[in-house]
Scaffold this active site. Structure first.
Site, PDB file in Angstrom:
ATOM      1  N   HIS A  42      40.496  34.502  48.535  1.00 57.72           N
ATOM      2  CA  HIS A  42      41.026  34.412  47.027  1.00 57.72           C
ATOM      3  C   HIS A  42      40.714  35.747  46.442  1.00 57.72           C
ATOM      4  O   HIS A  42      39.756  36.094  46.024  1.00 57.72           O
ATOM      5  CB  HIS A  42      39.967  33.274  46.601  1.00 57.72           C
ATOM      6  CG  HIS A  42      40.439  32.897  45.160  1.00 57.72           C
ATOM      7  ND1 HIS A  42      40.398  31.731  44.661  1.00 57.72           N
ATOM      8  CD2 HIS A  42      40.967  33.660  44.190  1.00 57.72           C
ATOM      9  CE1 HIS A  42      40.875  31.560  43.440  1.00 57.72           C
ATOM     10  NE2 HIS A  42      41.237  32.789  43.049  1.00 57.72           N
ATOM     11  N   ASP A  62      37.180  35.646  44.695  1.00 57.30           N
ATOM     12  CA  ASP A  62      38.174  35.589  43.456  1.00 57.30           C
ATOM     13  C   ASP A  62      37.958  36.909  42.806  1.00 57.30           C
ATOM     14  O   ASP A  62      37.830  36.925  41.466  1.00 57.30           O
ATOM     15  CB  ASP A  62      37.504  34.458  42.593  1.00 57.30           C
ATOM     16  CG  ASP A  62      38.443  34.195  41.412  1.00 57.30           C
ATOM     17  OD1 ASP A  62      38.312  33.372  40.516  1.00 57.30           O
ATOM     18  OD2 ASP A  62      39.563  34.766  41.397  1.00 57.30           O
TER      19      ASP A  62
END
Lengths: 322, 434, 167
Positions: free
Chosen positions: B63, B307
């Site tokens: 991610h 992320d």
């Protein structure tokens, strides 16, 4: 004398001693306000900027009057003006203001936390929060305290009488910076604060809040209230979506004439303004002698003078800036 | 710069899914040819000193936001993959919320082209819906044919249950995985941090835990009903983790990742209104942090994914509620796991390397070259990690174009010494080689 | 000075005030917060006893007029209370200790806000010297040479000197 903080960002910044000091010093400034020429040279040579990203003529004028009555120079920047145009970042605006040289900047912004961030970016400049988002509006709470103290007899005796005073705050607490400041302020002086609101207009969590009680039934608490503080439904902050209709809200939570009669005879009614007559307060109730709304406005200038004086007037000879 | 003909990594301990052993590694023309103790290095070979270090398959980030195309001031494929390599990653899965979004063959090919010669392998996550708008399915078959294995509308969750069900059904035919950013917009709307004691005190609109949990519950039910493969992105609440744990116990094969900030930071960090602590899903209270850690221990969480979300500094200077959410993560993920998790390094490497490689379809069994084991015949995507070295996070010293790390000034344990990408040492002694 | 010395000084100064201002009808006593307030009241009592005159007494807090605001902590002690219009009056400023003269200068500025006095006179219990401005008292209880480091304390119980702890 307790040490006054470098900035006034939140009522959390002031302990009971500091609050007492603000009220006491405000007495002196109230006397100044009664003179034919209500001006003292206390802040002569200092520059104070008002930076209002949210429109509020009343509060801004109150602060500017306070600063001018102490002979400070005032610069005002407001949301519509070219110097605070969209696209110029908040940080750039602050840096420009700092470069000009400000002793104090008074900020109102629709986003919580902006005054706190500005305080991190400035040097030798006191930051005063004139209202940030839902978070705090400390000078409003201070002037409410001043108004109540006035009604309780003034002076130290008036301040002492907050201990155990039953204060009820009614309305959209969830979105109210005035409520958050008031709760901290009253509790700091020992008052017992009760919140009254529909469940959807209370904050998601009241963990750690210094309140005595929460109620959804205004009628049940009126008889045991010494001070009732009414909050406006904040349409611009979306409060309307939290209750089915204004009518339903008013039915449950407006201070109508009938409800005003249930208050004890000595009870005081406060409203930070602007009032929406008919929604949270009935027109005729706003005119009752126990409603101190006009006093609140008048007291605002003296209290703000006290705040500015305490922030800017407490330097020390070794050069450490207030 | 291309890979040297021969590379020898000396003095380290090899750790992979098969276990742990003291061994040197010899790489010839990008392929591992020998793993044994006491290897000799001919004069022409590049030698990497791995004394005191662990040699493992390169880390794989499920991610990452590379921001290119569209937000190059925040990050580019080049700067993002450099940060990845410095963080020990030899592969990243690039999220599709670029401008234009990665919902077409052309946009995906464009990213592959940008990633030519990058310092890490760039896999692409395609969007589930056109424009990530949540209305119509994107051409998943076309993208799958280009090698896209993971699809997500990340940045947003697919709001319509009906559309998500159709997407899952379609995906079963393609053998791809649908990743969900679980956030019900009607519950989260306007929220800037976790809704709770802190948001109430700070006067900030909050996103309640249930905004994430209702979508987790929904997609578990849809996965069970359709047989489609669901991967949950950045789970952050105890409730979400509990739902996944029970789903797996009940035989629904969903996978889940967690981000380092959700096991190292709490919502109280936002108390100074610094938007560097603003992220989506938001930082949560300690109970949720503890649940995320427990999920890593008991296997409910299959992977740690960064992320990595760069934002230009002037955007993070905006007031808290206006600033975009997101934190850097590529260079700090491994060290945060080593410093904060009570897990052996081998487990941490599993969570950061070979397990995410499988979910991303980048592992050898999936036809890829990431993860797997350090063994003769495998492509040399490796990281060499010093598990005891300490370092302090300095935002200005990071390779990203952006500075938004919430860990500025924090001293961490665990540092990547070398990273080898297909036999090329792209990071030597913690310095990027290009 | 002992308590008796202070009492006698008050009496003497009251007589001097009465002597200089025949009739006392335009005289207003203004005591500076905080040290001058008690003395002003005692002067008024004495004038009432001795001359039968009812001299108004006001109190003045000069905090907002000081020239050291921002250099050291400055706080008002109490709100100023001057009810009479001072235009045309003979104002007798009353303070406990006269030192550099800066407080009196601030007081003169403050007084201007309450009307244009005809005459302003100054009465102090103790003049300790070290003037920094051209200010001089009209009525003095006692001249007390001091060093800059000493502190002078004036009360109904007398006047004493002490070491300055910090400034």
């Amino acid at each position: 004398m307790s040490h006054f903080p470098a900035h006034l960002l939140s009522m959390d910044d002031l302990d009971a001693d500091a609050i007492g000091e603000v009220l006491r010093v405000a007495d002196s400034f109230a006397e100044v306000g009664r003179r034919a020429n209500p001006k003292v040279p206390a802040l002569r040579g200092r520059t104070v900027a008002t930076l209002f990203f949210e429109d509020s003529t009343r509060t801004r004028m109150s602060f500017e009057t306070a600063a001018k009555r102490m002979s400070a120079d005032v610069l005002s920047f407001s949301a519509g003006s070219s110097s605070v145009k969209k696209g110029e970042s908040l940080r750039d605006t602050i840096e420009t203001i700092q470069a000009i040289g400000m002793d104090a900047v008074i900020i109102r912004h629709s986003s919580s936390g902006v005054p706190a961030r500005v305080a991190e970016w400035v040097d030798h400049c006191a930051v005063v929060n004139a209202g940030d988002g839902w978070h705090q509006h400390p000078t409003q709470a201070l002037l409410d305290l001043y108004t109540v103290r006035q009604s309780l007899g003034g002076g130290q005796e008036g301040t002492d009488r907050f201990d155990g005073l039953r204060v009820t705050i009614v309305g959209d607490i969830r979105h109210s910076r005035v409520a958050r400041s008031q709760i901290t302020a009253y509790a700091a002086l020992g008052a017992e604060v009760t919140l009254v609101a529909p469940a959807t207009l209370l904050p998601p969590s009241l963990d750690g809040w210094p309140i005595a009680a929460v109620s959804h039934d205004l009628d049940a608490v009126l008889g045991a209230t010494d001070v009732i503080s009414l909050l406006r439904l904040q349409a611009e902050r979306g409060s309307g979506a939290y209750v089915p209709t204004m009518r339903e809200y008013s039915a449950g939570y407006a201070l109508t004439a009938r409800r005003a009669l249930q208050l004890p005879p000595e009870a005081i009614i406060l409203h930070p303004g602007p009032m929406v007559r008919g929604v949270e307060i009935a027109s005729e109730v706003a005119e009752l002698p126990s409603a101190r709304i006009t006093d609140q406005v008048g007291n605002g200038v003296a209290v703000r003078m006290a705040v500015l004086f305490l922030l800017l007037g407490q330097g020390s000879l070794d050069g450490a800036a207030a | 710069m291309s890979a040297p003909h021969e590379l020898v990594i000396r003095g380290g301990t090899v750790v992979d899914a098969s276990g742990e052993r003291r061994a040197d590694v010899r790489v010839v023309d990008g392929e591992v040819v020998e793993v044994a103790e006491g290897l000799e290095a001919p004069g022409s070979a590049t030698v990497l000193d791995a004394g005191g270090c662990v040699v493992a398959p390169g880390l794989v980030d499920l991610h990452t936001h590379l921001r290119e195309p569209g937000r190059e001031e925040a990050e580019t494929v080049e700067s993002g993959t450099r940060a990845a390599a410095l963080g020990g990653f030899t592969a990243v899965v690039a999220m599709p919320n670029t401008d234009p979004p990665l919902d077409s063959a052309e946009s995906v090919r464009n990213v592959y082209a940008l990633a030519q010669g990058a310092m890490a392998q760039v896999a692409v996550a395609g969007a589930i819906t056109v424009g990530r708008a949540g209305e119509r399915l994107a051409p998943m078959a076309e993208l799958a044919a280009l090698g896209v294995h993971l699809f997500t509308d990340d940045g947003d969750g697919v709001q319509s249950a009906g559309l998500m069900r159709r997407a899952l059904q379609y995906a079963t035919g393609l053998g791809v995985v649908l990743g969900q950013h679980c956030e019900d917009r009607s519950l989260a709307a306007g929220g800037t941090m976790h809704e709770g004691a802190w948001s109430s005190r700070l006067g900030l609109p909050g996103m309640p835990s249930e905004a994430e949990e209702v979508m987790v519950a929904r997609d578990i039910a849809l996965a069970r009903a359709t047989g489609g493969r669901v991967h949950f992105l950045h789970l952050s609440t105890a409730g979400s983790i509990d739902l996944v744990r029970r789903a797996r116990a009940g035989g629904v094969p969903v996978t889940a990742e967690v981000a380092p900030h959700h096991f190292t930071l709490t919502d109280g960090y936002a108390s100074g209104y610094d938007p560097v602590f603003k992220v989506n899903p938001p930082l949560r209270p300690q109970d949720d942090v503890d649940a995320v850690k427990a999920a890593l221990v008991d296997g409910t969480a299959d992977a740690i994914a960064t992320d990595h979300a760069p934002h230009a500094p002037e955007l993070k200077d905006l007031p808290f509620d206006q600033a975009p959410p997101g934190m850097l993560g590529l260079q700090t993920a491994l060290a945060l796991a080593v410093t904060e998790l009570d897990l052996p390094l081998a487990r941490i490497l599993a969570l950061l390397s070979w397990q995410p490689a499988v979910i991303a379809g980048l592992d050898p069994a999936g036809g890829g070259t990431q993860g797997g084991t350090v063994a003769t015949g495998s492509v040399a995507n490796l990281c060499v990690v010093d598990p005891t070295a300490t370092w302090t996070v300095d935002p200005t010293a990071l390779a990203s174009r952006s500075r938004n790390t919430p860990y500025a000034g924090r001293t961490l344990t665990g540092r990547v010494r070398h990273t080898v990408l297909a036999g090329e040492p792209v990071v030597i002694d913690a310095e990027a080689q290009r | 000075m002992s308590a008796d010395d202070v009492r006698r000084a008050v009496t003497r100064m009251a007589h001097e005030i009465a002597e200089r201002n025949r009739g006392l009808h335009d005289v207003v006593l203004v005591g500076l917060q905080t040290g001058g307030v008690g003395i002003a009241r005692r002067l008024a009592e004495t004038l009432a006893e001795v001359e039968g005159a009812d001299v108004p007494v006001g109190t003045l807090d000069v905090a907002f007029y000081r020239d050291d605001i921002g250099l050291r902590p400055v706080l008002p002690e109490a709100a100023t209370d001057i009810t009479a219009d001072l235009t045309g009056a003979t104002v007798v400023l009353v303070d406990d200790v006269l030192f550099t003269g800066r407080t009196i200068r601030a007081a003169l500025n403050a007084l201007g806000e309450y009307g244009r006095a005809q005459v302003v006179e100054l009465a102090v219990m103790v003049d300790r010297g070290h003037r920094e401005l051209p200010i001089r008292p009209d009525y003095v209880g006692k001249n007390l040479p001091t060093s800059r480091d000493e502190m002078v304390d004036v009360s109904d119980d007398g006047v004493s000197l002490g070491e300055l702890v910090n400034r």
